[in-house]
Design a protein around this motif. Structure first.
Motif, mmCIF file in Angstrom:
data_model
loop_
_atom_site.group_PDB
_atom_site.id
_atom_site.type_symbol
_atom_site.label_atom_id
_atom_site.label_comp_id
_atom_site.label_asym_id
_atom_site.label_seq_id
_atom_site.Cartn_x
_atom_site.Cartn_y
_atom_site.Cartn_z
ATOM 1 N N ASN A 16 0.805 -1.222 0.000
ATOM 2 C CA ASN A 16 0.000 0.000 0.000
ATOM 3 C C ASN A 16 0.840 1.275 0.000
ATOM 4 O O ASN A 16 0.289 2.364 -0.103
ATOM 5 C CB ASN A 16 -0.992 0.010 1.165
ATOM 6 N N GLU A 17 2.173 1.172 0.094
ATOM 7 C CA GLU A 17 3.037 2.347 0.004
ATOM 8 C C GLU A 17 3.601 2.559 -1.404
ATOM 9 O O GLU A 17 4.191 3.590 -1.690
ATOM 10 C CB GLU A 17 4.199 2.252 0.999
ATOM 11 N N ILE A 18 3.435 1.582 -2.288
ATOM 12 C CA ILE A 18 3.922 1.721 -3.660
ATOM 13 C C ILE A 18 2.893 2.520 -4.449
ATOM 14 O O ILE A 18 1.750 2.086 -4.610
ATOM 15 C CB ILE A 18 4.161 0.350 -4.331
ATOM 16 N N MET A 19 3.290 3.698 -4.933
ATOM 17 C CA MET A 19 2.374 4.550 -5.690
ATOM 18 C C MET A 19 2.312 4.117 -7.157
ATOM 19 O O MET A 19 1.232 3.990 -7.711
ATOM 20 C CB MET A 19 2.788 6.016 -5.579
ATOM 21 N N TYR A 20 3.484 3.932 -7.758
ATOM 22 C CA TYR A 20 3.519 3.447 -9.142
ATOM 23 C C TYR A 20 4.901 2.874 -9.431
ATOM 24 O O TYR A 20 5.851 3.099 -8.696
ATOM 25 C CB TYR A 20 3.140 4.531 -10.152
ATOM 26 N N ILE A 21 4.963 2.107 -10.515
ATOM 27 C CA ILE A 21 6.233 1.564 -10.979
ATOM 28 C C ILE A 21 6.404 1.986 -12.431
ATOM 29 O O ILE A 21 5.425 2.138 -13.168
ATOM 30 C CB ILE A 21 6.314 0.030 -10.839
ATOM 31 N N GLU A 22 7.664 2.207 -12.811
ATOM 32 C CA GLU A 22 7.932 2.569 -14.196
ATOM 33 C C GLU A 22 9.228 1.925 -14.668
ATOM 34 O O GLU A 22 10.130 1.661 -13.884
ATOM 35 C CB GLU A 22 7.983 4.077 -14.387
ATOM 36 N N LYS A 23 9.287 1.717 -15.974
ATOM 37 C CA LYS A 23 10.469 1.130 -16.590
ATOM 38 C C LYS A 23 11.468 2.232 -16.911
ATOM 39 O O LYS A 23 11.103 3.283 -17.435
ATOM 40 C CB LYS A 23 10.066 0.415 -17.873
ATOM 41 N N GLN A 24 12.734 2.004 -16.552
ATOM 42 C CA GLN A 24 13.833 2.894 -16.929
ATOM 43 C C GLN A 24 14.973 2.006 -17.409
ATOM 44 O O GLN A 24 15.735 1.468 -16.606
ATOM 45 C CB GLN A 24 14.289 3.759 -15.752
ATOM 46 N N ASP B 171 -0.144 12.983 -4.883
ATOM 47 C CA ASP B 171 0.971 13.909 -4.637
ATOM 48 C C ASP B 171 1.196 14.867 -5.820
ATOM 49 O O ASP B 171 2.259 15.463 -5.944
ATOM 50 C CB ASP B 171 2.254 13.143 -4.320
ATOM 51 N N GLU B 172 0.189 14.989 -6.701
ATOM 52 C CA GLU B 172 0.213 15.881 -7.869
ATOM 53 C C GLU B 172 1.079 15.370 -9.028
ATOM 54 O O GLU B 172 1.276 16.084 -10.003
ATOM 55 C CB GLU B 172 0.645 17.312 -7.499
ATOM 56 N N THR B 173 1.611 14.169 -8.943
ATOM 57 C CA THR B 173 2.366 13.589 -10.059
ATOM 58 C C THR B 173 1.416 13.338 -11.223
ATOM 59 O O THR B 173 0.332 12.787 -11.039
ATOM 60 C CB THR B 173 3.024 12.254 -9.634
ATOM 61 N N ARG B 174 1.841 13.767 -12.413
ATOM 62 C CA ARG B 174 1.053 13.554 -13.626
ATOM 63 C C ARG B 174 1.724 12.457 -14.448
ATOM 64 O O ARG B 174 2.913 12.555 -14.747
ATOM 65 C CB ARG B 174 0.953 14.835 -14.450
ATOM 66 N N LEU B 175 0.963 11.448 -14.823
ATOM 67 C CA LEU B 175 1.477 10.341 -15.621
ATOM 68 C C LEU B 175 0.629 10.190 -16.875
ATOM 69 O O LEU B 175 -0.604 10.177 -16.803
ATOM 70 C CB LEU B 175 1.453 9.036 -14.819
ATOM 71 N N ALA B 176 1.312 10.067 -18.010
ATOM 72 C CA ALA B 176 0.612 9.958 -19.291
ATOM 73 C C ALA B 176 -0.037 8.589 -19.449
ATOM 74 O O ALA B 176 0.502 7.574 -19.018
ATOM 75 C CB ALA B 176 1.590 10.206 -20.429
ATOM 76 N N ILE B 177 -1.212 8.593 -20.087
ATOM 77 C CA ILE B 177 -1.907 7.357 -20.459
ATOM 78 C C ILE B 177 -1.740 7.206 -21.967
ATOM 79 O O ILE B 177 -2.065 8.127 -22.720
ATOM 80 C CB ILE B 177 -3.411 7.415 -20.127
ATOM 81 N N SER B 178 -1.248 6.056 -22.417
ATOM 82 C CA SER B 178 -1.092 5.862 -23.861
ATOM 83 C C SER B 178 -2.455 5.601 -24.501
ATOM 84 O O SER B 178 -3.396 5.157 -23.838
ATOM 85 C CB SER B 178 -0.136 4.711 -24.161
ATOM 86 N N ARG B 179 -2.551 5.901 -25.779
ATOM 87 C CA ARG B 179 -3.817 5.725 -26.501
ATOM 88 C C ARG B 179 -4.334 4.298 -26.409
ATOM 89 O O ARG B 179 -5.526 4.071 -26.254
ATOM 90 C CB ARG B 179 -3.636 6.101 -27.969
ATOM 91 N N HIS C 150 -5.063 3.185 -5.494
ATOM 92 C CA HIS C 150 -5.292 3.891 -4.227
ATOM 93 C C HIS C 150 -4.758 5.318 -4.273
ATOM 94 O O HIS C 150 -5.211 6.169 -3.526
ATOM 95 C CB HIS C 150 -4.621 3.154 -3.058
ATOM 96 N N TYR C 151 -3.791 5.583 -5.138
ATOM 97 C CA TYR C 151 -3.156 6.901 -5.199
ATOM 98 C C TYR C 151 -3.663 7.761 -6.366
ATOM 99 O O TYR C 151 -3.212 8.886 -6.524
ATOM 100 C CB TYR C 151 -1.631 6.755 -5.287
ATOM 101 N N ILE C 152 -4.592 7.243 -7.152
ATOM 102 C CA ILE C 152 -5.115 8.026 -8.271
ATOM 103 C C ILE C 152 -6.152 9.022 -7.747
ATOM 104 O O ILE C 152 -7.123 8.637 -7.115
ATOM 105 C CB ILE C 152 -5.747 7.121 -9.350
ATOM 106 N N ARG C 153 -5.904 10.292 -8.031
ATOM 107 C CA ARG C 153 -6.871 11.332 -7.683
ATOM 108 C C ARG C 153 -7.829 11.557 -8.844
ATOM 109 O O ARG C 153 -9.032 11.635 -8.660
ATOM 110 C CB ARG C 153 -6.180 12.642 -7.336
#
Length: 143
Positions: A53-61, A118-126, A104-107
């Motif tokens: 419940n503390e993981i907000m999101y994961i991303e590939k780098q 936390d105001e982070t903006r993440l793009a949604i692909s088409r 849980h973290y999506i506003r």
């Protein structure tokens, strides 16, 4: 009646003649309900256990998956597919090929991006737009 009860997958059985057996059974149920699920993240030479419940999101780098938590960021050399398949059981939503979000973290879910608490903006692909909206709505109905 025993077979009907077993279909419901009970935690335990309590006999009428031994009502004192109910206390340990209730404590066991309480501990299972209060248990906090954690996720193992392997970083450079260390194993970190982070509450799901503390993981907000994961991303590939590159060859790494970055776990963005409430307090820290952790990098693990792994594929996003592998980590997403493990987190999918916790309702994480894939928003594009390189990112999955804990609902849980999506506003806000907007047309082409989401905004986290936390105001982070993440793009949604088409290609994920419809599924993101549907999965988030389904999650909201369940919770």
């Amino acid at each position: 009646m025993v077979f009907e009860a077993l279909r419901e997958q009970p935690y335990s059985f309590v006999r009428k003649s031994a009502i004192e057996d109910l206390v340990p059974c209730l404590k066991k149920i309480e501990s299972r309900l209060n248990a906090e699920d954690t996720f193992a993240i392997h970083t450079a030479g260390a194993l970190n256990r982070i509450p799901i419940n503390e993981i907000m999101y994961i991303e590939k780098q590159g060859n790494y998956v970055v776990f963005h938590t409430v307090s820290i960021e952790l990098k693990e050399r792994a594929s996003l597919e592998e980590k997403y398949s493990e987190l999918n059981a916790y309702s994480f939503i894939r928003i594009h090929a390189g990112c999955a979000v804990n609902p849980h973290y999506i506003r806000t879910v907007e047309a082409d991006h989401i905004i986290l608490e936390d105001e982070t903006r993440l793009a949604i692909s088409r290609s994920y737009k419809k599924s993101v909206k549907k999965e988030f709505f389904d999650w909201m109905v369940k919770n």
